[in-house]
Structure formats: C-alpha cells, structure tokens
Design a protein around this motif. Structure first.
Motif, PDB file in Angstrom:
ATOM      1  N   LYS A 171     -11.103   8.346  -8.900  1.00 50.19           N
ATOM      2  CA  LYS A 171     -11.148   7.369  -7.808  1.00 50.19           C
ATOM      3  C   LYS A 171     -10.651   6.012  -8.274  1.00 50.19           C
ATOM      4  CE  LYS A 171     -14.292   5.531  -4.311  1.00 50.19           C
ATOM      5  NZ  LYS A 171     -15.682   5.556  -3.776  1.00 50.19           N
ATOM      6  N   LYS A 172     -11.033   5.608  -9.480  1.00 48.79           N
ATOM      7  CA  LYS A 172     -10.612   4.310 -10.016  1.00 48.79           C
ATOM      8  C   LYS A 172      -9.100   4.301 -10.266  1.00 48.79           C
ATOM      9  CE  LYS A 172     -11.624   1.086 -13.795  1.00 48.79           C
ATOM     10  NZ  LYS A 172     -10.237   0.884 -14.205  1.00 48.79           N
ATOM     11  N   SER A 175      -7.280   4.017  -7.076  1.00 45.15           N
ATOM     12  CA  SER A 175      -7.358   2.647  -6.556  1.00 45.15           C
ATOM     13  C   SER A 175      -6.322   1.755  -7.228  1.00 45.15           C
ATOM     14  CB  SER A 175      -8.773   2.104  -6.766  1.00 45.15           C
ATOM     15  OG  SER A 175      -8.857   0.762  -6.341  1.00 45.15           O
ATOM     16  N   GLU A 176      -6.180   1.922  -8.551  1.00 45.47           N
ATOM     17  CA  GLU A 176      -5.164   1.145  -9.277  1.00 45.47           C
ATOM     18  C   GLU A 176      -3.758   1.507  -8.807  1.00 45.47           C
ATOM     19  OE1 GLU A 176      -5.756   1.727 -13.416  1.00 45.47           O
ATOM     20  OE2 GLU A 176      -7.764   0.832 -13.427  1.00 45.47           O
ATOM     21  N   ASP A 178      -2.955   2.512  -5.806  1.00 44.37           N
ATOM     22  CA  ASP A 178      -2.761   1.882  -4.499  1.00 44.37           C
ATOM     23  C   ASP A 178      -2.447   0.392  -4.642  1.00 44.37           C
ATOM     24  OD1 ASP A 178      -3.192   4.251  -3.194  1.00 44.37           O
ATOM     25  OD2 ASP A 178      -5.322   3.877  -2.842  1.00 44.37           O
ATOM     26  N   GLU A 179      -3.136  -0.285  -5.574  1.00 46.25           N
ATOM     27  CA  GLU A 179      -2.882  -1.716  -5.780  1.00 46.25           C
ATOM     28  C   GLU A 179      -1.447  -1.946  -6.270  1.00 46.25           C
ATOM     29  OE1 GLU A 179      -5.803  -3.339  -8.373  1.00 46.25           O
ATOM     30  OE2 GLU A 179      -7.484  -2.908  -7.032  1.00 46.25           O
TER      31      GLU A 179
END
Length: 561
Positions: A171-172, A175-176, A178-179
């Motif tokens: 998940k982390k 998220s990175e 996506d950023e």
C-alpha cells in the motif's frame, strides 16, 4: 432414347478389320470385334478359352496406360528389366528383345496384392499404434492439466498467507507510485497548457496576416509586425524517467524455506518408449501394474463432515476440492482440507441427481433420471448437454479424451453404456459376443461407471453383484464378483468405483465395510477396511489419494506409496 451402353458403338470400330462397327467383345483377350471377325479371332490362338459376348454385356474393360514412346498406343505388356509398361509397337521395335515380358494385368494383380498387404498393415497395425500413442498423449495432457491447476492453487493459497504480511508495504509503495505519477502528470499538463497557448497565438498571427494581405490598403501592409523568430525557438522537450520496482530479496533463510520454491519443468524424448502394436495381440494381454506400491496399512489423511443425512457420491475437482451428492437435491463443493463449503448447485428440475462427475476442464456433470437429461455446470450456469427419449440416465463419467460415458436404462428393460462427444453419440456398449446383455437390466438397479487408465470401461452392476469391465471397443474383458472372505464375510455388494494411475480398480462394498482393490486384469490385490463404515461413493485425485463417501462424511485415504 438410345441405350447409353450402345451409344459408344457409333464411334468404336472392330480391332481386327478396323472398318466395321463393334458388336462383340472378347472378355479373355479384351478385344472389340464385329460379327464377321469373331471366327477369325477365335481361330487365332486355339488354345485360348475365348469368351466372346455382346459388346453391351462385356465386363469392365481396364484402362491401359498410354505409351510414353508411341502416341495413341496403349500398353498391355510390362517389361520387368526396364520396369516400364510397353505397347505392341515397343515390342515390334526390338527395344525389349530378350527381356522378360508379362501381361500388364498380371503385374497389376501382383502389385495390387502388395498394396493390399501394405494397406492392411496401415489399417490393422500402424494406425492402431498411432491411435494408442494419441491416447497416451491425451492421458498425459489430462494429467498435466490437473497437475498445473493444483500447482497454481497451492501457490495462490500460500501466497495469500504472505500477502497479509506485506499488504502495508504494498500500500505504501503504491501510494508513492501515485505521488510520482501525479507530479509528472502535473509537469506535463503545465507544459501542454503552454504549448496550447503558443499554438493559439500562432493562429492569431496567421489570421491577422491573412486579413492584412486581403486588403488593398498598402499602408497597413507596411505596419505588419511578425513574431516568426519568436516561434522558431522551439520549447524544450520534457524528458521523463520512470521509476522501476526493484524487488528486494526476502531476508533470512527461514523465510525462503517457509515460502518454498518451484522446480523447473522439462521435456525429454525417448525413441524407444513406443513399440508397434501387434494385430494379433489382444487387449487382455497387457501386464498388471506392480502391487508393491500399495501401502501395507492405508492411512486416513483427513475427514470431512458434510451436511447430508446420507452421502452417495464424491467427485474430485482437485486434491483439495471435491464435489458431493447426497440424499437431497443439492450438489456441494467442499474444501477437503479446510472443511468448508465452497459452492452449492441445485438442478433446474429440483430432482435429486443420479450421479455426478468432473470433466477434464473442471466442470461439474450430473444426470437427472426423471427428466432424462445429462447436464453440465459451467460458471455456476446449468446447460443441458443430452436429452434422452426412451432411456433414463444413471451413472456418468468423463473420459481421458473428454467424452462422456453414460450408463442408462430403458422402459423395455434394457441397459447400455453410450459414449458421447458433446451431445453426439459415438459408441454403444450393450451386448457380449454371444448377444447377451452385459449388464443386468432393472429399473431398481444402481450403476456406477468409470474409465481406467488403460481405457477399459468399468461398471459396478449392483444388481448382478459384479464389476463388469470391457475394453475400449466394448468387448467384455472380465467380471469381478468379489473375493472371500471379506471383513464381514457377506456377499459382494459393489457400489461406487474409481481407478488410479496404476490402473487399479477400486470398488466400495458397504456390505463388508471395505473397498476392494483389483488390478487391470481383474485379479484381487487387497482390501481397504480400517475404520470404514458403510462406504459408498469413491474417487481418486491426481496424487492417488482415495476419497470415500460413507454415511455423512468423506475420508481422504492414502493407500499407495
């Protein structure tokens, strides 16, 4: 209208005088004659048994080959030295002087005998051998499908355990990702907006210039200011570098051992594995599989308790999942290891299925005795495959070639086995060589059916208290009627049956609370009886684990090494 057989006489002339119309024919010499020349023909070669008939009554005249040297000549002789057909002109030219000549029809008959022998070899030996090889390949393909499906299931299940531990990290990382994506998208969008603004300015310049050029006011022409040089300086190209996911090795040997590894697959070729099938060899001559692979003491691996009041049939989807059929109209798929119910299917008719089976592709098949249908379940949708008219289906099984074998009973008190490819009937098995019924016909009888690895068809005929085994062609091989003494020493009462990789035939015997194991030739090997109580339905998985339906539970038993 003229007879078509005599119409050709208008064009055909006598082979002797070559002027008169053909009226007669010598079947011995294959010569066409007019009536006037018949006597002359018979007088030439008195030793011959001339058979002169009317031209329209002649036998079929062979079409002799054309001579390659003399046009319009037909070759009725054959030169064995030159190995070619020859005509009468070839012989008269002395080209074949001293050579052995034979009538071409005799050579043809000799060659025909050779062709017939070779054709018979192709049909009776070579083709059957290739057919056996193809069946062997199909069996291996079936085993391959099951092996890889189970392998994928095992990896998926094990992976799910690991996924729980790494979900936070995944998940982390996502998220990175996506950023990073949003940052680069914003940069590209800003650059695109600037390009669109510049293109709009260029359009305005072009439109302004067009308006000025269309006017006849020369003063305006001298006031035009161009910004071409500004646009010649193209904007810089935005270069992107994309991140890459670099998997890190799992730290610690213990974690690696916990997850496991996948061994490599391979292909090998053995030129000596297959041998030519002998046409004289009967199917019964095959050797029995080795019996030393049977465990001295079969072991119960696990027990599954179902919701049925009475369980009658089991069918393996994999070594972990089994379909069951009991005393109600619901067929249930269970996880044998977790003991959980995975899926339930109810027939459209709401009737209790007579029998169930699983196809090579993993679809559930069941018979509906009352509505006379055989049905298949694909993606939980029921499709009718076969609808019978004067017969009612009992047992069903799926073969190594993906056919369906259905044993059925008719109102005329007859029983037969029918092989289907899809909904098309391919084969019927009903009588032995003496014309007697192979199976005891009774509407109250129960039949179970399976295919052995050697392609024999095995039927438990409960009314006849026998396991009836025929070969692939439907010829009776043997009847197994039990082996005394069994555990309770009661009469043999066969129910569910299955086979394994060694071509053993296993049959449930609820009268004696045991399972009989016989080899592919009908020889008794041993019983499985430890802990069994009223065994009924049987099936084996690809690892030769035995699943036994008894009362309301299923036991998974290891009986082979």
């Amino acid at each position: 209208m003229m007879d078509p057989r005599t119409r050709a006489q208008e064009l055909m002339r006598c082979d002797l005088c070559e002027t008169a119309v053909v009226q007669m024919h010598c079947d011995t010499c294959l010569v066409n004659l007019c009536k006037a020349c018949v006597g002359e023909h018979i007088s030439t070669g008195e030793s011959k048994d001339h058979k002169v008939v009317k031209f329209q009554d002649r036998k079929s005249t062979p079409l002799y080959p054309e001579c390659s040297t003399h046009s319009k000549e037909r070759c009725k002789m054959y030169c064995k030295q030159c190995d070619i057909p020859v005509c009468i002109s070839c012989i008269e030219s002395n080209q074949h002087l001293g050579h052995e000549l034979s009538r071409i029809l005799r050579v043809f008959d000799e060659q025909k005998d050779i062709f017939i022998k070779e054709r018979n070899e192709l049909n009776d030996t070579i083709y059957l051998t290739y057919q056996d090889i193809a069946s062997d390949v199909q069996n291996r393909m079936s085993r391959l499908e099951k092996e890889y499906r189970d392998l994928s299931t095992a990896i998926t299940k094990h992976g799910e355990d690991w996924h729980r531990e790494i979900d936070k990290l995944v998940k982390k990382l996502k998220s990175e990702v996506d950023e990073m994506k949003n940052t680069q998208l914003q940069t590209l969008q800003k650059h695109l907006d600037e390009l669109n603004k510049t293109m709009s300015d260029i359009k305005d310049e072009i439109n302004s210039t067009d308006v000025t050029l269309d006017t006849n006011d020369l003063s305006k022409l001298f006031t035009i200011t161009f910004n071409v040089q500004r646009y010649r300086n193209l904007p810089p190209k935005i270069l992107l570098s994309f991140p890459k996911f670099i998997p890190a090795q799992i730290q610690g040997e213990e974690l690696k051992k916990l997850f496991g590894s996948l061994s490599s697959s391979s292909f090998t070729s053995d030129k000596h594995s297959y041998s030519m099938k002998s046409p004289q060899k009967s199917p019964e001559a095959g050797s029995s599989p080795p019996v030393n692979q049977l465990l001295d003491e079969p072991q119960t691996v696990t027990t599954l308790h179902t919701g049925y009041g009475r369980l009658y049939k089991v069918a393996c989807l994999s070594d972990e999942e089994i379909w069951t059929r009991g005393d109600d109209n619901t067929m249930k798929l269970y996880s044998i290891n977790q003991g959980s119910l995975l899926k339930s299917i109810t027939p459209k008719s709401r009737n209790i299925p007579s029998d169930i089976a699983v196809t090579k592709s993993g679809d559930l098949v069941y018979t509906d005795y009352d509505v006379r249908t055989v049905n298949i379940v694909k993606n939980e949708k029921i499709e009718e495959v076969i609808r019978l008219q004067n017969w009612k289906p009992r047992g069903v099984c799926s073969t190594s070639s993906d056919d369906l074998l259905v044993i059925m009973f008719s109102c005329k008190k007859q029983t037969k086995v029918v092989r289907y490819s899809g909904s098309s009937e391919k084969q019927t098995i009903q009588f032995d060589d003496e014309g007697k019924s192979l199976y005891l016909p009774s509407r109250f009888n129960t039949y179970y059916i399976t295919e052995n690895r050697n392609l024999d068809i095995c039927v438990t005929d409960c009314g006849a208290k026998a396991v009836v085994v025929v070969n692939q062609a439907g010829k009776l091989r043997f009847r197994y009627t039990g082996h005394a003494p069994a555990q309770k020493n009661r009469s043999f009462y066969p129910r569910g049956t299955t086979t394994d990789s060694q071509s053993h035939i296993l049959t449930a015997d609820p009268n004696n609370n045991c399972v009989h194991i016989i080899d592919q030739d009908g020889q008794f090997l041993r019983y499985i009886h430890s802990g069994l109580s009223d065994p009924w339905g049987l099936c084996t998985d690809i690892h030769d684990n035995l699943f036994v339906a008894q009362l309301s539970k299923v036991e998974k038993i290891k009986y082979l090494q």
